[in-house]
Write a protein that holds these residues in place. Structure first.
Motif, short mmCIF file in Angstrom:
data_model
loop_
_atom_site.label_atom_id
_atom_site.label_comp_id
_atom_site.label_asym_id
_atom_site.label_seq_id
_atom_site.Cartn_x
_atom_site.Cartn_y
_atom_site.Cartn_z
N SER A 108 0.85 -1.19 0.00
CA SER A 108 0.00 0.00 0.00
C SER A 108 0.89 1.24 0.00
O SER A 108 2.00 1.23 0.51
CB SER A 108 -0.92 0.00 1.22
N THR A 109 0.40 2.25 -0.59
CA THR A 109 1.13 3.52 -0.63
C THR A 109 0.23 4.57 0.01
O THR A 109 -0.96 4.63 -0.29
CB THR A 109 1.45 3.93 -2.08
N THR B 73 6.01 3.07 1.79
CA THR B 73 5.57 1.80 1.22
C THR B 73 5.68 0.73 2.30
O THR B 73 6.71 0.62 2.95
CB THR B 73 6.44 1.41 0.01
N THR B 74 4.60 0.00 2.47
CA THR B 74 4.58 -1.06 3.48
C THR B 74 4.39 -2.40 2.77
O THR B 74 3.50 -2.54 1.94
CB THR B 74 3.42 -0.85 4.48
#
Length: 188
Positions: free
Chosen positions: A35-36, A46-47
């Protein structure tokens, strides 16, 4: 083939199938969520989350008492989407026969104990081959041997038709369970 061996083979087949399916799912890529998001400091973050598949734990079907006449089998399967565990028990008829005969013998009823064991066709034949025929109508020894010659209708015979039917039923049930599991895996 004894009933116990057949039950162990069916249980082994189920566990082997679960094992094969679980190893085939290990080759899949892990679940990755990216996800962003925009942070108030105008930076990008970012993750990346990698999670293991859900766990499936085999149920403990048997008891802790080693003097049971049951055979247990259990298995579990965990994939990225679905976890499933199953367990079943089977009663061993020969074990029950031996336990009943042992109780009669310990109660001092030796002839009744031998008579009960003689309901098994293999034991009946072994007793005749050894020259010690099974008791019949309260007779033992040579008198029993003569009585068996007259009362041939009471000689225990192997029940092959019933054994095959019960084995077939157990096999069909195991195949049905495996089919349901395979269908569930394809749906999800």
């Amino acid at each position: 083939m004894s009933e116990r061996l057949r039950n162990n083979l069916i249980a082994g087949l189920i566990v082997f199938t679960f094992w094969c399916i679980s190893f085939s799912t290990l080759a899949n890529d892990p679940i990755i969520t990216e996800s962003t998001s925009t942070v108030t400091t105008n930076g990008n973050q970012t993750t990346r989350v990698e999670s293991p598949p859900p766990s499936a734990i085999s149920p403990n079907v048997g008891g802790s008492n080693s003097d049971l006449c049951t055979i247990s089998s259990s298995g579990a399967l965990g994939t990225q989407i679905l976890s499933l565990s199953l367990g079943a028990t089977y009663t061993e008829k020969t074990c029950l026969l031996i336990k009943k005969a042992r109780m009669l013998s310990q109660s001092g009823m030796k002839v009744a104990s031998v008579s009960l064991l003689c309901s098994d066709p293999d034991i009946w034949q072994a007793m005749m081959d050894a020259g010690t025929p099974c008791p019949i109508d309260g007779l033992i020894g040579e008198e029993a041997k003569r009585a068996w010659a007259v009362r041939t209708d009471k000689i225990p015979m192997p029940e092959k038709e019933n054994d095959n039917a019960s084995t077939k039923e157990k096999r069909d049930k195991a195949l049905g369970i495996m089919g349901a599991i395979a269908t569930a895996l394809f749906i999800f």
